[in-house]
Every structure is written in C-alpha cells, then in structure tokens.
Design a protein around this motif. Structure first.
Motif, PDB file in Angstrom:
ATOM      1  N   LEU B   5       0.840  -1.195   0.000  1.00  0.00           N
ATOM      2  CA  LEU B   5       0.000   0.000   0.000  1.00  0.00           C
ATOM      3  C   LEU B   5       0.881   1.254   0.000  1.00  0.00           C
ATOM      4  CD1 LEU B   5      -3.171   0.321   0.183  1.00  0.00           C
ATOM      5  CD2 LEU B   5      -2.734   1.180   2.486  1.00  0.00           C
ATOM      6  N   THR B   6       1.926   1.200   0.844  1.00  0.00           N
ATOM      7  CA  THR B   6       2.844   2.339   0.900  1.00  0.00           C
ATOM      8  C   THR B   6       3.510   2.538  -0.459  1.00  0.00           C
ATOM      9  OG1 THR B   6       3.300   1.502   3.103  1.00  0.00           O
ATOM     10  CG2 THR B   6       4.563   3.418   2.387  1.00  0.00           C
ATOM     11  N   ARG B   9       1.069   4.194  -2.593  1.00  0.00           N
ATOM     12  CA  ARG B   9       0.970   5.602  -2.191  1.00  0.00           C
ATOM     13  C   ARG B   9       2.110   6.419  -2.765  1.00  0.00           C
ATOM     14  NH1 ARG B   9      -2.900   5.667   2.092  1.00  0.00           N
ATOM     15  NH2 ARG B   9      -4.630   5.483   0.654  1.00  0.00           N
ATOM     16  N   ARG B  10       3.339   5.816  -2.666  1.00  0.00           N
ATOM     17  CA  ARG B  10       4.506   6.534  -3.155  1.00  0.00           C
ATOM     18  C   ARG B  10       4.419   6.721  -4.681  1.00  0.00           C
ATOM     19  NH1 ARG B  10       9.242   3.520  -1.472  1.00  0.00           N
ATOM     20  NH2 ARG B  10       8.471   3.858   0.633  1.00  0.00           N
ATOM     21  N   PHE B  11       3.984   5.625  -5.361  1.00  0.00           N
ATOM     22  CA  PHE B  11       3.792   5.683  -6.803  1.00  0.00           C
ATOM     23  C   PHE B  11       2.755   6.751  -7.155  1.00  0.00           C
ATOM     24  CE2 PHE B  11       1.035   4.242 -10.311  1.00  0.00           C
ATOM     25  CZ  PHE B  11       1.933   4.371 -11.369  1.00  0.00           C
ATOM     26  N   GLN B  12       1.641   6.729  -6.396  1.00  0.00           N
ATOM     27  CA  GLN B  12       0.561   7.690  -6.602  1.00  0.00           C
ATOM     28  C   GLN B  12       1.072   9.123  -6.412  1.00  0.00           C
ATOM     29  OE1 GLN B  12      -2.567   7.490  -3.697  1.00  0.00           O
ATOM     30  NE2 GLN B  12      -4.185   7.891  -5.192  1.00  0.00           N
TER      31      GLN B  12
END
Lengths: 279, 279, 279, 279
Positions: B5-6, B9-12
């Motif tokens: 998930l992190t 998130r980082r990709f996002q």
C-alpha cells in the motif's frame, strides 16, 4: 606600406562615419539622400505593379529600377569595405536586407519574372528609423519601445487567450453554420473568428442561421470587451513611462540612481542630494 | 500488505507530482509534451475538416486521431489513479473536458459522423495556461485577471446598457427599414445593431433608406463613444494594478507618504523608515 | 370618514413602498417580478416579428401579449393611485413610457397593424437600472455616469470636430468618386465617411477610383488617430474617478469635506481630523 | 476731415468688435447668426446634391444659395473693411476659406457646373470652434489640443511604423494573392492593408487563398495590438493633462508634496502652506 594601410584605415574610418553614423554633416546628408533613394525606389516598385503605368512608362521604370539597383550595389560594397568585420555585417538582419534588396533585379536577367521579388526592398524603409537619430524623435520612439517591451508578457498571455478563443469559437461556428454558409472548414472558421474578434468584419463570410447569428453576437460583444485589454495594457505602461520622470541625479554618498524628481534626501543612505546636479 | 500500500501511495504521489505539478523536471517535461500533443491533436482535427486534406490524407489523419485518443485515454486513467478523490476530479470542469476530449472518437465507432464533436478537444488548450506556472507569466496573467475581476461590476452595468441600446435601436431600425431591406425581424435587427455598435460591420445587412442611414450614423457615433467605456474601465484598473508598486508606509518623522517599496530613508526628511509598517 | 382616509393613506403609503421603493422584501420581489415581466414581454414582441414564429405560434403570442398588456395596465393604474401627484408621474419620462408601453395593443383593436408600435415597450427595460438599487451595482453605475458627465464638454468638442471632418471628407469623396461609384449625394457620402471613420466599414459603399482610395486611406488613418480621443477622454476621467478615493470624513472644526484618505489635518483650517470617522 | 477719419476709426473698431470678437452682446449675436447661416448654407449645398430634392426644389435651392452667397459677400467685404491689415486677413487661411466659400457661385454664371465647388464652404464650419469662446468649451478644447500636441512626436513615429508595415504587408499580399483575387497592384494592396489594419474592413477586397487568409489573420491580430498604441499615447497625455490639478508646492515644515491646489494648510503636519511658492 604602413603609411598606405594607415591611409586606408583613415579612409575606412571616414567612410564608416559617413555611412553608419549620423553625427557629422556628411553623415546626415548621406542618410537623408539614402532615405530619399529608398523611398523613391519603393515608389517605383509600387508603380511598376500598376498595369496602366507599366504599359505606358514600363521602359522608364525599368531603367530607373536598374539605376537604383546599381546605386544600392555601390552602397552595399562600400558598407562591406568600411566595416571592420564585413562577414558580421553581411549576415546581420539589415545586411541581409541590403543584399536581398539588390539581388532580384540581377536575377531577373536569368529568371524572367523574378524582379517582383524586389518588393523585399521595402524592408529597407526600416532604415528610416535609424535616421531618427538625427532628430529627438529617437527619445519618443524609445519610450514607445520600452512601454511595449514592459508589456511583452501581458501581451503574450493575452494573445494565447485570444488564440484559444478564436479556435473554440471558430470550431463551434463550423458545427453550427456548416459548409453551405461559407464556413467550409475549421481553419476558415477560425479566420472568420479572427476577422470578427478584431472588429475588422469583411463580410466575405458571415453567419446566415439564427443560432449562428446569436453566437456571432456573443463573440462580438465578448470580443470587444476582450480587445479592450491590449489597449489597457499598453496605455497603463505608457502612462507609467510618461509620468515616471525619474531624476537623473545620483546620490553624492552612495552613488545610487533612480530618485524621484521630488526627492530631497537619498532614499537608500539618507544623504542630502545635490540640487545642482538636477537635470 | 501495508508495504505494498505504501508502495502504491509513493507511486501515486510521484505520479501526481509529474502529472499535476510542474515543480520537478519530470513534471515540466510531462507538461511540455502534453501541450505539444494537445496542440498537434487540435491541428489534426482542424486539418481533418479541410476537404482537400481529408481526401488525400484522410486515412493517416484517422490513424493519428486514434493515436492521440489512446494517448489521452491513458493520461485520463493515470489522472484518475493518482488523485486522492477521483470522483471530484472526474466531475470538475477540466476533468469533464478531459473526458469529452476522448469520448467522440469512441462514439464514432457506433454513431458515424459523431467524430466531429471532437472539436471539444480544443478546450484542452486551456491547459496551456497552467503550464505558464513554468514561467513567470503567471504573475502577468494574475494582474490581468485581477484587473478584469475588479472591473467586473462596471462591465456588467455597461453590458446591460449596451443590451438595452441594441434592442431599442434594433427595433427602431426594424420599423424604419422594414423586411425588404434585410431587416426581416427584430432579433435580426438587434444582430445588425450589435454588428454596428461593436464596429465589426459585415455589411451583410446595411440600411438602404435615408432615415435608416441617418439613424445608423447616429448609432455608429454614439456606439463608438459608448464602446470607449470598456476600454476606459479596463485601462483604469490595469493602471492601478501596474502602478500599485508604491509602498503604503508613512515616514515616522514627517508622516509623508509615497515612498518606493525599496526606500530605506524618507526622501523628504531623511528619517529612517520603519520596515515593520510595510504593507 | 377620517379613519377611512387614514386607511387609504396607509394603503397608498404601503403600495408606494412596494412599487417605487426597493428597501422592503415585498418591494424587492415586486421589482424582480416586474423586470422578468418586462423582459418576457420584450422577448414576445421580438419573437412576434419573426415570420416563422408568427405563422406557428401567432395566436399564443397574441394571447400572451394581451396578458402582459393587462398586467402592465393594472400596474400603471396602481402607480397612478399610490403617488401623491398622479399628473406629475403621468407626464414624467418613465410615466409616458409606461403609458406608451400599453397603448399600442389597445389601439390595434381599432387600427390594424398598429400593434407593432408596441416595440416602444423595450424602453421599459430601462427600469432594470433602478433595480440595481437592490445590489451595490448602483455605485459602479454612478462612477461611470460621473466620469461620462465630467468628460461631457470634451466629448461635445470632439463630436463637433468629428462632424466637421465627416462633412468635409464626405463632400470631397462626392466630388472625387461621383455618383457612378455609389457616392450618389453629399449626405450619402457623409454617411460613408461616418461608416469609415468609426471603423464600422460595411462595404455597401466603397471607393473605386485611385484618388478615392488614396483619400479613403488618409481618412482611415486620420480617423483612427482621432477616434483614439474619446477613449482617452473617458479613460482619463475613469482613472481619476477610480483613483480618487476621497475620504468621506468631515473636518470637526470647519466641516469641510473632500480630504484625501491620507490626510491627517484639515487642509482648510489645520484642525486634526478625527480618524474614528474614517469610512 | 480728421473728425470724419476718427468717425471711420470708431466705426471700424465697433465693426471689428462685433465681427471678430465675441465679448459684447452684439458680437455674440453676430457669431450665433453667422454660425446658423453657415450651417444652413451647408445643409442647402448637401440637399442640392440629392437628385430627388434637386428635381423638385432645385429652383428654391438655387435662390437660397444665391441669398447666402450675397450675405457672405457682404460679410467678406465688411471683414476687409474693419481689419487694419486687409491683405493679411485676405491671405490668411480663414480669409481664403471665406473667399473660396463665395467664388464658386459667381463662377457658375460663366462656367456651368462649377457651383459644385461650393462644397468648399463646409470649411467655414470650422468657424464654429471660434464661437466656443462664448462658452467655457474653449478650455476643454485646449486640453485636448495640448494633449495632442504633446503626443505629436510619438504619433509621427507611430505613423511611420504603420506606413512601413502596410507597405510591407501590402506587397506580400500582392505576391501571395495576385491580381485574380482583387489585389491588382501594390498600391491597391497597400490600400487593403490600411483598410484591414485600421479594422475598417470594407470587404471590397478580401483574401481568397489559404496562405492569404493566414497572413491576413496575422495582420489583423498584429494590427489590433499596434493600433492600441495611439489610444495609449493620447490617453497617457490626457491623463497627465487631467490630473495636473495637484499643486507643486511643498510644505515649509515637513516638505511634503502632493497638496491640492485649494489647500491652505499641510495635510500631514498642519503647517500653513506658503502661497508664494505656488507654481
């Protein structure tokens, strides 16, 4: 040998003073005669395009054209001689214009019809502005140029908005009016939108349908309000440039410039400004 | 799981930085390429409407159009992924434009002819303005927008007056000129009045009778004086916005105003200006 | 009896508050509904002049027109009742417009075709401006009106110059172009000069001969420079009106008004101005 | 004899007061009647050129024209008598206009058709401006003239730029569009460029080819931005002329500037302003 070189240098310098500067009497006269020749040759080119004139006086116009071309050729060679870096002049904008202003006449000897390219010569009229150095007009011109340069970015932003709007409105009119009413393609509709928004309004293409005329009305009113913007931009900058009568005095302590004409003390170091150095 | 998930998130976050911001190098490049793609696709849509082009290069234009549509579809999906609230983006103005800019091409598979609705894509050109964040143009744009917003009410009052005048003058011209001279109805006469008052003047409809030409002359002169008003409104606001570089601080000694924003000492009495009172 | 009179007075007062003022809630609603009715009735009159509409919906338009006429008749009678001096209202500009806005429909019962005079009703749209009292738009409108009034004399001088110029240029063009090229009389040539100088340029009449086109070019360039004048006049006044943020405070000693917002002492009697009364 | 000369001098002086000045009641009346006569005679000349009018009322117009001519002849002789240097008046601009305004009618007795030269009489309308001395309009006119004179040089620089641009663009359009599309010669193309750049846009000549319309679009947009310049120039000067109501006096105590011309005390420190330092 050295003496001869010095002689050439002196000749080169004098020639440069006459041709490129306008400070001496000879230089002023050269400029005035040059401008008159350029204007005359442009008038000749313009008259040559009028068929009635060409039929009757074509031969004389042809001769006068050659006369001016030879004159400008001599001038071009003299310019090449008197500058220190001939190549730099030859590749500069004004140098290229000077060359292009004489080439077409020579080309017309080999390629018939190419003498019409001589209209490039009208660009030489731009030299008129350099002659303004003669008068105090250069100051006014520089105020105008400074105001236009200061509003450069605002005008670019405005032009982008205008371009977006004419593309959008042109496309909409293409969809609404269609090819039967003269809006034959989107580029042509964009052309119509520009003709309308700049309030030129030829009338060669005009909306025929009711929704088209309604949208056109909207474009016109919107267009007018929008086109008030460049006037506003330039006026605001010109007002500043006209009012900003900044004193030319420098602070005797810190040498800072840019004080208002009403300043008594330096705004940077508080030293008293010398009223005698007022300009 | 949490780690994945992190990662997402980082990709996002990185994607958001690239697509929506222009602070990083990747973001700037993305914006520049996007603008070029939008401009190219608009040019393709415009060329596609020119019949001569369509006949010869129709197939290639068709392919290029599909290429751009797929590209913009991918971009649209990426935008949906990288924002935290996809629905909010999808229902925003720019989000709807992004969707409408790709839909017509897909629709044309089922409904022939609907690909012309693709002109909606030109609205994407509006994104060009966001890219101005790259340069300092945004400052100039905001001055223009602020000036326009400040003169909002004056312009509305002016527009109401203009609308009243064109209705009254249009109706009068309908009664004077009548249907035989092109003034076939009051709405069309109002359209003529707008064409005249905004100084567009197509000439598709023009007064033929003597009283009609007399009234038209009156409308033109009145119209010109009235249309000087929006220019005046916008210029006055732009002048204020441009000049407003004068500090509002007062000298603590002599209370004099009108110091430049760069002033350290009072230019009238040489007292040190209080930098805290800066506005 | 006295009680009944008082009742009528109170009724009259309440009616006046509703119809002529916009301070109460009822008055605001009355104004909004009135404006909507006027706009609707103007739209009906405009649609009635479109032949396609009249053929299909003529009967409904006729009925709606009668509905609005009866409504405005009731309103006119109520206005007569609630003002203290009915004759003064009836002979005022707005009172006459109110009467003329209903008369043509009744006249059309006896004189067929006279219902087209109903376009006079569009003048009632002018009432829209009174409703601006509702909002703060009245302030902006008054700035515009003040600026226009302040530049009244300059505009009259300008209009006289323009009129002289169009007569002179129109006469010259009549002599140069003659009746064969559309310049059939001096008044028509003056009409052409106005069309040209205001940059409307219909093109219904345009110079055909060489000297005519040369003079027209001169008129256009001169005209443009001259027409920059009204814009300049109105802009200069609007700039003053926008910048002149005159404080509303009065001097506590001599009661003089018109102090600048930066004033600390009265410029007439040197008394300290009360900063609390700042607006 | 001397007495008779004094009588003539007195008569000459009184006549001069009446005809050339507008300070006395008789002088004002003379000016008003003269203006009305000039305007009436111009209207008669204008109506005489309308063929429908000439057919019906030609004889009456002829008589009225002779009436005005005799009136203006008497006025011209009286002007010659009452000035001290008749030759100087006769060779001045207004004197020549006065003569040319009566000559054509007499000439028409010998040379038929020459009565149309009477349109020169419209130049007499220029006298209207002298009558403004009657009112305070002269002040406003002088502000306008001062602003125009102050921006004289900027306008000349601008006109030179405009002239260069229209010649260059006209020549380019002549090469692009050619004689088949109405651009029959360079002078005619320059005429088109002026029609376009001043946003008049008759539409008698308009680009037909795609590159021609593209260049025309460029000219229109460029032209609009450029034509904002004269407006900016005149507005900036008019703003200065309008605002220049601020006194140049400085406070003797705190040296603050920017007091109104009506200020008695310094608005910053309450010191009495020195009226002698008024400028």
């Amino acid at each position: 040998m050295k003496n001869r070189l010095t002689d050439f240098r002196r000749f080169q310098y004098t020639l440069h003073e006459i041709i490129f500067e306008a400070d001496t009497l000879a230089g002023k006269w050269f400029d005035v005669i040059l401008i008159l020749s350029i204007v005359s040759s442009v008038v000749v080119v313009m008259l040559d395009s009028v068929s009635a004139f060409k039929t009757h006086y074509g031969f004389y116009l042809y001769e006068v054209e050659w006369g001016f071309t030879l004159l400008f050729t001599v001038e071009y060679i003299l310019r090449l001689i008197c500058v220190k870096k001939p190549l730099r002049y030859a590749t500069s904008f004004l140098g290229l214009v000077d060359l292009l202003a004489i080439l077409p006449t020579y080309m017309s000897l080999f390629v018939p019809g190419s003498q019409y390219l001589i209209v490039i010569r009208v660009f030489r009229v731009l030299r008129v502005f350099r002659v303004f150095k003669l008068a105090s007009y250069i100051g006014e011109a520089s105020i105008l140029i400074r105001a236009l340069r200061a509003s450069r970015r605002k005008i670019i932003v405005f032009m982008m908005t205008l371009l977006t709007l004419v593309i959008i409105f042109g496309s909409l009119m293409y969809l609404i009016e269609g090819e039967d009413n003269g809006f034959t393609s989107i580029p042509r509709s964009v052309y119509w939108a520009i003709v309308t928004m700049t309030t030129v309004g030829y009338g060669d293409i005009s909306p025929k349908t009711n929704p088209g005329q309604a949208l056109a009305s909207l474009i016109m009113i919107l267009g007018y309000a929008i086109l008030a913007v460049p006037t506003g931009i330039i006026t605001a900058e010109l007002s500043l440039a006209t009012q900003k009568k900044v004193s030319t005095q420098a602070c005797p302590e810190c040498m800072a410039h840019g004080h208002g004409t009403d300043a008594v003390f330096c705004k940077y170091c508080s030293a008293r400004l010398n009223p005698d150095s007022h300009s």
